[in-house]
Motif scaffolding. Structure first.
Motif, PDB file in Angstrom:
ATOM      1  N   ARG A  10      42.433  39.351  38.417  1.00  0.00           N
ATOM      2  CA  ARG A  10      41.207  38.718  40.080  1.00  0.00           C
ATOM      3  C   ARG A  10      42.276  39.111  40.997  1.00  0.00           C
ATOM      4  N   GLY A  11      43.718  39.389  41.394  1.00  0.00           N
ATOM      5  CA  GLY A  11      43.927  39.008  42.317  1.00  0.00           C
ATOM      6  C   GLY A  11      44.414  40.478  41.999  1.00  0.00           C
ATOM      7  N   CYS A  12      44.291  41.653  41.994  1.00  0.00           N
ATOM      8  CA  CYS A  12      43.640  42.666  42.062  1.00  0.00           C
ATOM      9  C   CYS A  12      43.042  43.637  41.376  1.00  0.00           C
ATOM     10  N   ARG A  13      41.782  43.928  42.492  1.00  0.00           N
ATOM     11  CA  ARG A  13      40.937  44.929  42.472  1.00  0.00           C
ATOM     12  C   ARG A  13      40.958  46.041  41.870  1.00  0.00           C
ATOM     13  N   LYS A  14      42.240  46.613  42.234  1.00  0.00           N
ATOM     14  CA  LYS A  14      42.613  47.861  42.488  1.00  0.00           C
ATOM     15  C   LYS A  14      43.702  48.692  41.457  1.00  0.00           C
ATOM     16  N   LEU A  15      43.851  47.885  40.287  1.00  0.00           N
ATOM     17  CA  LEU A  15      44.357  48.064  39.223  1.00  0.00           C
ATOM     18  C   LEU A  15      43.426  48.837  38.662  1.00  0.00           C
ATOM     19  N   HIS A  16      44.923  50.071  38.410  1.00  0.00           N
ATOM     20  CA  HIS A  16      44.111  51.549  37.665  1.00  0.00           C
ATOM     21  C   HIS A  16      44.600  52.006  36.184  1.00  0.00           C
ATOM     22  N   TYR A  17      45.967  51.438  36.498  1.00  0.00           N
ATOM     23  CA  TYR A  17      46.618  51.534  35.033  1.00  0.00           C
ATOM     24  C   TYR A  17      47.631  49.885  34.629  1.00  0.00           C
ATOM     25  N   VAL A  18      47.130  50.191  33.184  1.00  0.00           N
ATOM     26  CA  VAL A  18      47.601  48.920  32.492  1.00  0.00           C
ATOM     27  C   VAL A  18      48.365  49.505  31.164  1.00  0.00           C
ATOM     28  N   LEU A  19      49.728  48.384  30.574  1.00  0.00           N
ATOM     29  CA  LEU A  19      50.600  48.998  29.732  1.00  0.00           C
ATOM     30  C   LEU A  19      50.766  47.294  29.165  1.00  0.00           C
ATOM     31  N   TYR A  20      49.646  46.365  27.945  1.00  0.00           N
ATOM     32  CA  TYR A  20      49.456  45.336  28.346  1.00  0.00           C
ATOM     33  C   TYR A  20      50.465  44.645  26.573  1.00  0.00           C
ATOM     34  N   PHE A  21      51.589  44.448  26.003  1.00  0.00           N
ATOM     35  CA  PHE A  21      51.901  44.342  25.265  1.00  0.00           C
ATOM     36  C   PHE A  21      51.564  42.381  25.254  1.00  0.00           C
ATOM     37  N   CYS A  22      51.080  42.207  24.194  1.00  0.00           N
ATOM     38  CA  CYS A  22      50.393  40.402  23.768  1.00  0.00           C
ATOM     39  C   CYS A  22      50.403  40.342  22.555  1.00  0.00           C
ATOM     40  N   TRP A  23      50.329  38.978  22.281  1.00  0.00           N
ATOM     41  CA  TRP A  23      50.380  38.715  20.914  1.00  0.00           C
ATOM     42  C   TRP A  23      48.753  38.277  20.343  1.00  0.00           C
ATOM     43  N   GLN A  24      48.258  38.019  21.302  1.00  0.00           N
ATOM     44  CA  GLN A  24      46.786  37.629  21.016  1.00  0.00           C
ATOM     45  C   GLN A  24      45.607  38.010  22.409  1.00  0.00           C
ATOM     46  N   MET A  25      44.121  38.164  22.100  1.00  0.00           N
ATOM     47  CA  MET A  25      43.443  38.935  22.903  1.00  0.00           C
ATOM     48  C   MET A  25      41.812  38.244  22.700  1.00  0.00           C
ATOM     49  N   THR A  26      41.062  38.120  23.522  1.00  0.00           N
ATOM     50  CA  THR A  26      39.386  37.998  23.023  1.00  0.00           C
ATOM     51  C   THR A  26      38.450  39.334  23.993  1.00  0.00           C
ATOM     52  N   ASN A  27      37.283  39.211  23.153  1.00  0.00           N
ATOM     53  CA  ASN A  27      36.649  40.343  23.494  1.00  0.00           C
ATOM     54  C   ASN A  27      36.445  39.848  24.894  1.00  0.00           C
ATOM     55  N   ALA A  28      36.238  38.692  25.481  1.00  0.00           N
ATOM     56  CA  ALA A  28      35.467  38.112  26.079  1.00  0.00           C
ATOM     57  C   ALA A  28      36.059  38.005  27.799  1.00  0.00           C
ATOM     58  N   ALA A  29      37.493  38.044  27.689  1.00  0.00           N
ATOM     59  CA  ALA A  29      39.265  38.836  27.981  1.00  0.00           C
ATOM     60  C   ALA A  29      38.598  40.127  28.754  1.00  0.00           C
ATOM     61  N   VAL A  30      38.814  41.164  27.762  1.00  0.00           N
ATOM     62  CA  VAL A  30      38.879  42.090  28.043  1.00  0.00           C
ATOM     63  C   VAL A  30      37.331  42.516  28.829  1.00  0.00           C
ATOM     64  N   ALA A  31      36.369  42.011  28.745  1.00  0.00           N
ATOM     65  CA  ALA A  31      35.043  42.191  29.590  1.00  0.00           C
ATOM     66  C   ALA A  31      35.326  41.245  30.999  1.00  0.00           C
ATOM     67  N   ILE A  66      38.396  41.910  32.625  1.00  0.00           N
ATOM     68  CA  ILE A  66      39.541  41.769  32.860  1.00  0.00           C
ATOM     69  C   ILE A  66      38.619  43.102  33.628  1.00  0.00           C
ATOM     70  N   VAL A  67      38.075  44.137  32.788  1.00  0.00           N
ATOM     71  CA  VAL A  67      36.703  45.914  33.067  1.00  0.00           C
ATOM     72  C   VAL A  67      36.529  45.183  34.321  1.00  0.00           C
ATOM     73  N   GLN A  68      34.884  43.966  34.277  1.00  0.00           N
ATOM     74  CA  GLN A  68      34.315  44.135  35.463  1.00  0.00           C
ATOM     75  C   GLN A  68      34.908  43.533  36.594  1.00  0.00           C
ATOM     76  N   ASN A  69      35.923  42.849  36.667  1.00  0.00           N
ATOM     77  CA  ASN A  69      36.679  43.299  37.843  1.00  0.00           C
ATOM     78  C   ASN A  69      37.258  44.055  38.931  1.00  0.00           C
ATOM     79  N   CYS A  70      38.033  45.173  37.839  1.00  0.00           N
ATOM     80  CA  CYS A  70      38.652  45.980  37.858  1.00  0.00           C
ATOM     81  C   CYS A  70      38.546  46.963  36.923  1.00  0.00           C
TER      82      CYS A  70
END
Lengths: 594, 182
Positions: free
Chosen positions: A392-413, A415-419
């Protein structure tokens, strides 16, 4: 790298008439004299451009090879030293990459290969003016380092990333003999660190270093030698010291090198007297050119204020070895409004990532590493909310490496809409095969959203529960995809087939623990020749299928490694790569070359 | 250990606790209901879900997963060790002309530490009791914690003590009596 099947023209055509206006020779269709063509081509730096140029015609092929000074070999086995020596004559800089990337994660046994020694022998013969050597995932021995140090009088830059096989003895040779050394950069290596005496081997009057990175070494170096080195190297712009350097030592180094652009600190935890604290603050404030900050081992956040002035101009903050809480992290971040790249540990949690979203509007790259990757029971760290907050805050984001234990389809959708400008999307849900934790559905729609929205996507790493649908999406939409990493995913051969058929720019495909079998492997016969390499481990591929692949595609090297316990027909690890050098001659006994 | 549960959120003492059994069995209630020898046919659905949500405890670790570099593993391991150790703190004793410095990492528990202090300062500290503190002995060991408060040595679990102790002060027994009554 393309090779001319007719062999290169050994003689320069300087003595033949090159006046384009008069001669309409069918052998020299080029309207330019060779000298002009070569001069023009000498401005070309990109390997891709040079490759294209070399394919135009024989003249251009020759002009290109006589003017190339930088050699980039993405797979050291795709070509041989002999072939390289025959084609290029003026090489000054070499980049060589060796083992498959999964060797970083212990999937490739020791002594697999990628030893640089044979290459160095050739270089010593053919390229005496070699200045730069950059190795990634190669094995290099102390003997090789000694050879390197003594064979090239003008040698300037050595960069070793994820390499192994050497010790501080080899570094001694480099420091002792390379009189014009400007760069010594050692990262993520597996080496024997006997003692820090290598640093003292630089000659007393040595002053040419511009880059010095020994952050990953353990042993203490002689501080006086380091201080002298730093004060004499007036062009030093990158200095990354190791953990043994204390805060007050750092302060003394900074006073000597206020021109630094990249700094890797040592330990940030020493007890400082109030006077020392002030001095450290001044030392940092004097560094007006600081753009990159890393190190910060064992940090005591009460010392962060010394960094605040320098933080204002930072573009890259690397905290991936610093376990910070969200509050400490937030206060530091508030002083770093110009960050473009940020690497952190997940100890900052979602709250810390919210601070990223609000403090760093210019952010382009974010990497969140797990502080405790085997922490299977507490599952702390970051979640999907942190990622969404950043997007939401970093609209210029183009490279991400993210380690986590949980994720949702909605969240990723979201995220890529924002970036939508992602070029590199690497998401690692650390529990293999984990579904969307809210809906319990596969994560297909998440990665579908990524490839649909991010048309510039070059690199994708996937995780979570994934069916063939994900791969259908990738094959359909990811038209710029070059690198794909897959683990514990897919339902059938169809998945892999979709990718092989649908991604025209695919160069590297690495797969582990997926239900892809022989049909999938064999569906990509011609495709593999357009790629750098394919890695498949713990899938359903048999040795027979690999043999068939090897038979039908002679310009591919097909290598198989077997696990001890598995049955004879299984190909547990398969590594396929294109090569003009034929099967490699240095394969250890556990590598079957088919 | 009821106390341990209170500190769990911050220090995760249970994870470092030595006990029999495979890692992953959290509370004792869960532990009794889940044993490794159950037959799959007898497992009911609810237990299945439970298993999945609370992470695969008995499962072997997958090679090379998560995909983090071996170097990172080593660094974090070192980091964990150094987080709990290599902690040098100053020790003062009432009446002594100069201070000493000790490394708390070297000691394995309170008894170990107190014995060392007794040797170092040639004093007798006595035995700790929750109610009386070190009442009756000549000296009492106290320490300054992260918040700047002076605490009696021995009240909190050892692991918590060494991470929160900033400096030690061996008080004269007569002064320390006040602390023991709190």
């Amino acid at each position: 790298m393309q090779t001319d099947p007719n062999g290169p023209n050994p003689k320069k055509s300087k003595d033949s008439p090159s006046n384009s206006a008069n001669t309409e020779s069918t052998q020299s269709p080029s309207p330019f004299p060779d000298e002009v063509l070569e001069k023009v081509l000498s401005f070309l730096n990109s390997d891709k451009d040079r490759s294209s140029v070399s394919l135009v015609c024989k003249d251009w092929y020759n002009a290109e090879r006589w003017t190339r000074t930088k050699l980039f070999i993405g797979n050291c086995y795709s070509v041989s030293p002999e072939i390289v020596a025959r084609r290029f004559t003026k090489i000054k800089s070499v980049t060589l990459k060796g083992k498959p990337r999964f060797s970083d994660f212990n999937l490739v046994p020791q002594n697999w290969g990628a030893d640089v020694h044979y290459w160095l022998l050739m270089f010593a013969n053919v390229y005496p003016f070699l200045e730069e050597l950059r190795l990634k995932r190669m094995t290099i021995s102390d003997e090789s380092l000694e050879l390197l140090a003594t064979s090239f009088p003008g040698f300037r830059a050595l960069s070793l990333m994820s390499c192994d096989g050497f010790s501080t003895d080899g570094l001694k040779a480099i420091a002792t003999h390379c009189r014009s050394l400007t760069e010594l950069d050692i990262q993520d290596v597996d080496m024997d660190d006997f003692c820090g005496g290598w640093l003292s081997c630089f000659p007393e009057d040595f002053g040419s270093l511009e880059v010095l990175n020994f952050a990953t070494l353990d042993s203490e170096v002689n501080f006086d030698a380091l201080e002298r080195l730093v004060s004499q190297c007036k062009s030093l712009r990158v200095l990354k010291v190791n953990k043994t350097i204390t805060l007050d030592q750092l302060q003394r180094l900074l006073l000597r090198a206020p021109q630094l652009m990249e700094l890797g600190t040592g330990s940030f935890q020493q007890e400082l007297l109030p006077g020392q604290f002030g001095d450290l603050g001044i030392a940092f404030s004097n560094c007006k050119n600081l753009r990159t900050l890393s190190g910060l081992w064992e940090v005591a956040s009460i010392y962060f204020p010394v960094l605040y002035v320098a933080c204002a101009s930072l573009t890259f903050l690397n905290l991936n070895y610093t376990a910070l809480r969200s509050d400490e992290f937030g206060s530091l971040l508030a002083h770093c409004p110009n960050l473009r790249r940020l690497w952190v540990l997940d100890t900052v949690e979602d709250k810390g990532l919210e601070a990223v979203g609000s403090s760093c509007p210019l952010l382009e790259e974010l990497r969140v590493f797990p502080a405790d990757p085997y922490d299977q029971h507490l599952h702390r760290g970051v979640t999907e909310s942190g990622f969404v907050a950043v997007s939401r805050g970093c609209r210029k984001l183009h490279y991400v490496l993210y380690f986590c234990w949980q994720m949702t389809n909605a969240a990723v959708a979201t995220i890529v809409q924002n970036c939508p400008n992602f070029t590199h999307f690497r998401l690692c849900i650390m529990n293999p095969g984990r579904p969307d934790y809210l809906t319990n559905e596969p994560m297909d729609e998440a990665f579908g959203a990524v490839v649909k929205n991010c048309t510039k996507l070059q690199r994708l790493s996937m995780s979570g529960l994934l069916t063939d649908l994900t791969f259908e999406y990738i094959g359909k939409y990811a038209k710029n995809l070059e690198t794909l990493s897959v683990a514990f995913a897919g339902s059938s051969d169809r998945g892999m087939q979709c990718v092989l058929e649908g991604c025209p720019k695919l160069r590297k495909l690495e797969i582990r623990d997926c239900p892809f079998g022989n049909a999938a492997l064999l569906s990509g016969l011609e495709k593999y020749e357009t790629m750098r390499s394919l890695w498949m481990s713990s899938c359903n591929v048999t040795i027979n299928a690999c043999q068939r692949l090897a038979r039908e595609m002679p310009r591919l090297n097909v290598e198989v490694m077997k696990d001890k316990e598995s049955d004879d027909s299984r190909a547990d690890k398969v590594y396929v790569y294109r090569s003009v050098a034929g099967p490699r001659r240095d394969a250890p006994p556990f590598v079957l070359t088919l | 250990m009821e106390r341990a549960a209170v500190y769990d959120n911050e220090l995760n003492l249970k994870a470092t606790e030595l006990r029999l059994g495979l890692p992953g069995a959290d509370e004792s209630e869960k532990q009794s209901s889940r044993n490794n020898k159950r037959s799959s046919a007898e497992m009911d659905d609810s237990r299945d879900k439970d298993e999945q949500e609370s992470a695969p405890a008995p499962k072997a670790q997958v090679v090379g997963w998560p995909p983090v570099r071996s170097y990172r593993k080593n660094i974090l391991h070192q980091k964990n060790e150094s987080d709990l150790s290599g902690i040098f703190v100053k020790v003062s004793m009432d009446g002594a002309p100069y201070l000493r410095k000790i490394d708390l990492k070297v000691y394995i528990n309170y008894q170990d530490l107190l014995k060392a202090l007794e040797n170092m300062f040639k004093c007798s500290i006595g035995v700790y009791s929750e109610r009386e503190g070190y009442d009756g002995s000549e000296f009492a060991p106290t320490y300054e914690d992260k918040d700047g408060d002076w605490m009696l040595v021995g009240d909190v679990p050892w692991d918590m003590f060494i991470t929160s102790c900033k400096r030690l002060r061996i008080m004269k027994g007569s002064e320390a009596k006040g602390l023991g009554c709190l």
